[in-house]
Motif scaffolding. Structure first.
Motif, PDB file in Angstrom:
ATOM      1  N   PRO A  90       0.757  -0.883  -0.130  1.00 46.10           N
ATOM      2  CA  PRO A  90      -0.070  -0.149  -0.419  1.00 46.10           C
ATOM      3  C   PRO A  90       1.085   1.470  -0.347  1.00 46.10           C
ATOM      4  O   PRO A  90       1.880   1.559   0.200  1.00 46.10           O
ATOM      5  CB  PRO A  90      -0.928   0.129   1.300  1.00 46.10           C
ATOM      6  CG  PRO A  90      -0.735  -1.467   1.935  1.00 46.10           C
ATOM      7  CD  PRO A  90       0.018  -2.253   0.985  1.00 46.10           C
ATOM      8  N   GLN A  91       0.391   2.591  -0.147  1.00 45.41           N
ATOM      9  CA  GLN A  91       0.708   3.900  -0.377  1.00 45.41           C
ATOM     10  C   GLN A  91       1.850   4.110   1.047  1.00 45.41           C
ATOM     11  O   GLN A  91       2.620   4.976   0.849  1.00 45.41           O
ATOM     12  CB  GLN A  91       0.195   4.696  -1.509  1.00 45.41           C
ATOM     13  CG  GLN A  91       1.010   5.624  -1.262  1.00 45.41           C
ATOM     14  CD  GLN A  91       2.400   5.961  -2.306  1.00 45.41           C
ATOM     15  OE1 GLN A  91       1.942   5.461  -3.468  1.00 45.41           O
ATOM     16  NE2 GLN A  91       3.311   6.251  -2.282  1.00 45.41           N
TER      17      GLN A  91
ATOM     18  N   PHE B 275       2.360   2.541   3.178  1.00 50.83           N
ATOM     19  CA  PHE B 275       3.251   1.432   3.479  1.00 50.83           C
ATOM     20  C   PHE B 275       4.676   1.841   3.286  1.00 50.83           C
ATOM     21  O   PHE B 275       5.713   2.291   3.213  1.00 50.83           O
ATOM     22  CB  PHE B 275       3.239   0.135   3.277  1.00 50.83           C
ATOM     23  CG  PHE B 275       4.578  -1.037   3.472  1.00 50.83           C
ATOM     24  CD1 PHE B 275       5.280  -0.838   5.058  1.00 50.83           C
ATOM     25  CD2 PHE B 275       5.073  -1.580   2.568  1.00 50.83           C
ATOM     26  CE1 PHE B 275       5.729  -2.386   5.605  1.00 50.83           C
ATOM     27  CE2 PHE B 275       6.808  -1.876   3.198  1.00 50.83           C
ATOM     28  CZ  PHE B 275       6.879  -2.341   4.182  1.00 50.83           C
ATOM     29  N   ARG B 276       4.907   2.230   1.735  1.00 47.43           N
ATOM     30  CA  ARG B 276       5.617   2.996   1.240  1.00 47.43           C
ATOM     31  C   ARG B 276       5.990   4.447   1.420  1.00 47.43           C
ATOM     32  O   ARG B 276       7.044   4.551   1.392  1.00 47.43           O
ATOM     33  CB  ARG B 276       5.555   3.220  -0.456  1.00 47.43           C
ATOM     34  CG  ARG B 276       4.887   1.732  -1.501  1.00 47.43           C
ATOM     35  CD  ARG B 276       4.706   2.106  -2.681  1.00 47.43           C
ATOM     36  NE  ARG B 276       4.362   0.604  -3.345  1.00 47.43           N
ATOM     37  CZ  ARG B 276       3.892   1.206  -4.495  1.00 47.43           C
ATOM     38  NH1 ARG B 276       3.918   1.736  -5.368  1.00 47.43           N
ATOM     39  NH2 ARG B 276       3.759  -0.296  -5.729  1.00 47.43           N
ATOM     40  N   ASP B 277       5.134   5.184   1.656  1.00 41.92           N
ATOM     41  CA  ASP B 277       5.678   6.156   2.350  1.00 41.92           C
ATOM     42  C   ASP B 277       6.584   6.151   3.396  1.00 41.92           C
ATOM     43  O   ASP B 277       6.757   7.179   3.818  1.00 41.92           O
ATOM     44  CB  ASP B 277       4.293   7.282   2.307  1.00 41.92           C
ATOM     45  CG  ASP B 277       3.838   7.318   0.744  1.00 41.92           C
ATOM     46  OD1 ASP B 277       4.372   8.006   0.533  1.00 41.92           O
ATOM     47  OD2 ASP B 277       2.169   7.738   1.744  1.00 41.92           O
ATOM     48  N   GLU B 278       6.057   5.213   4.560  1.00 41.80           N
ATOM     49  CA  GLU B 278       6.348   5.296   5.580  1.00 41.80           C
ATOM     50  C   GLU B 278       8.503   5.099   5.580  1.00 41.80           C
ATOM     51  O   GLU B 278       9.135   4.716   6.483  1.00 41.80           O
ATOM     52  CB  GLU B 278       5.435   4.120   6.550  1.00 41.80           C
ATOM     53  CG  GLU B 278       6.041   4.049   7.786  1.00 41.80           C
ATOM     54  CD  GLU B 278       6.169   5.684   8.736  1.00 41.80           C
ATOM     55  OE1 GLU B 278       6.959   5.238   9.395  1.00 41.80           O
ATOM     56  OE2 GLU B 278       6.033   6.466   8.910  1.00 41.80           O
ATOM     57  N   ALA B 279       7.972   3.266   4.732  1.00 40.00           N
ATOM     58  CA  ALA B 279       9.369   3.115   4.378  1.00 40.00           C
ATOM     59  C   ALA B 279      10.314   4.069   3.422  1.00 40.00           C
ATOM     60  O   ALA B 279      11.620   4.383   4.289  1.00 40.00           O
ATOM     61  CB  ALA B 279       9.608   1.879   3.606  1.00 40.00           C
ATOM     62  N   VAL B 280       9.856   5.017   2.778  1.00 38.71           N
ATOM     63  CA  VAL B 280      10.745   6.441   2.474  1.00 38.71           C
ATOM     64  C   VAL B 280      11.406   6.763   4.104  1.00 38.71           C
ATOM     65  O   VAL B 280      12.149   7.146   3.562  1.00 38.71           O
ATOM     66  CB  VAL B 280      10.655   6.971   1.171  1.00 38.71           C
ATOM     67  CG1 VAL B 280      10.592   8.067   0.955  1.00 38.71           C
ATOM     68  CG2 VAL B 280      10.060   5.978   0.136  1.00 38.71           C
ATOM     69  N   ARG B 281      10.538   6.906   4.034  1.00 41.93           N
ATOM     70  CA  ARG B 281      10.362   8.587   5.754  1.00 41.93           C
ATOM     71  C   ARG B 281      11.782   8.434   6.578  1.00 41.93           C
ATOM     72  O   ARG B 281      12.220   8.673   6.991  1.00 41.93           O
ATOM     73  CB  ARG B 281       9.124   8.925   6.198  1.00 41.93           C
ATOM     74  CG  ARG B 281       9.320   9.695   7.309  1.00 41.93           C
ATOM     75  CD  ARG B 281       8.393   9.920   7.977  1.00 41.93           C
ATOM     76  NE  ARG B 281       8.015   8.610   9.305  1.00 41.93           N
ATOM     77  CZ  ARG B 281       8.880   8.304  10.059  1.00 41.93           C
ATOM     78  NH1 ARG B 281       9.646   9.131  10.694  1.00 41.93           N
ATOM     79  NH2 ARG B 281       8.152   6.906  10.624  1.00 41.93           N
ATOM     80  N   LEU B 282      11.707   6.253   6.547  1.00 42.32           N
ATOM     81  CA  LEU B 282      12.587   5.851   7.761  1.00 42.32           C
ATOM     82  C   LEU B 282      13.985   6.239   6.282  1.00 42.32           C
ATOM     83  O   LEU B 282      14.541   6.378   7.890  1.00 42.32           O
ATOM     84  CB  LEU B 282      12.133   4.457   7.826  1.00 42.32           C
ATOM     85  CG  LEU B 282      11.494   4.203   8.484  1.00 42.32           C
ATOM     86  CD1 LEU B 282      11.231   2.414   8.656  1.00 42.32           C
ATOM     87  CD2 LEU B 282      11.117   4.168  10.115  1.00 42.32           C
ATOM     88  N   VAL B 283      13.632   5.639   5.792  1.00 39.43           N
ATOM     89  CA  VAL B 283      15.622   5.902   5.078  1.00 39.43           C
ATOM     90  C   VAL B 283      15.945   7.570   5.327  1.00 39.43           C
ATOM     91  O   VAL B 283      17.311   7.720   5.784  1.00 39.43           O
ATOM     92  CB  VAL B 283      15.332   5.636   3.752  1.00 39.43           C
ATOM     93  CG1 VAL B 283      16.008   5.947   2.458  1.00 39.43           C
ATOM     94  CG2 VAL B 283      14.983   3.672   3.390  1.00 39.43           C
TER      95      VAL B 283
END
Length: 97
Positions: A10-11, A13-21
């Motif tokens: 889901p978008q 999830f993607r947004d949170e993963a990018v934020r972590l990086v």
């Protein structure tokens, strides 16, 4: 055909993963492993995010934005080095016992 396949993640999830990086000191490989995502996939999400930022930036690139990007890279590198040194210190402290 690949075009009709719905996205696996889901978008949100993607947004949170990018934020972590982007916001964290951890490299893409570590975040990908922690989240159970392929490293190449996460790298693509981060690249897409950064390209979207460039598209949203004002048309006149000021030297300050270049400087900010340089400082962010340096900060990320220093955080990684700091984390490594902490681990090394803990390792040698255990060896002394």
């Amino acid at each position: 055909m690949r075009e009709n396949v719905p996205p696996r993640y889901p978008q949100k999830f993607r947004d949170e993963a990018v934020r972590l990086v982007i916001e964290g000191p951890r490299p893409i490989a570590r975040v990908a492993t922690e989240l159970g995502v392929n490293e190449t996939t996460l790298r693509g999400w981060v690249k897409q995010y950064r390209l979207s930022l460039e598209g949203n930036a004002e048309s006149d690139d000021s030297p300050k934005s270049d400087r900010e990007r340089q400082m962010e890279r340096e900060l990320r590198k220093l955080r990684e080095e700091n984390a490594f040194l902490k681990k090394a210190a803990a390792f040698f402290a255990r060896e002394q016992e």
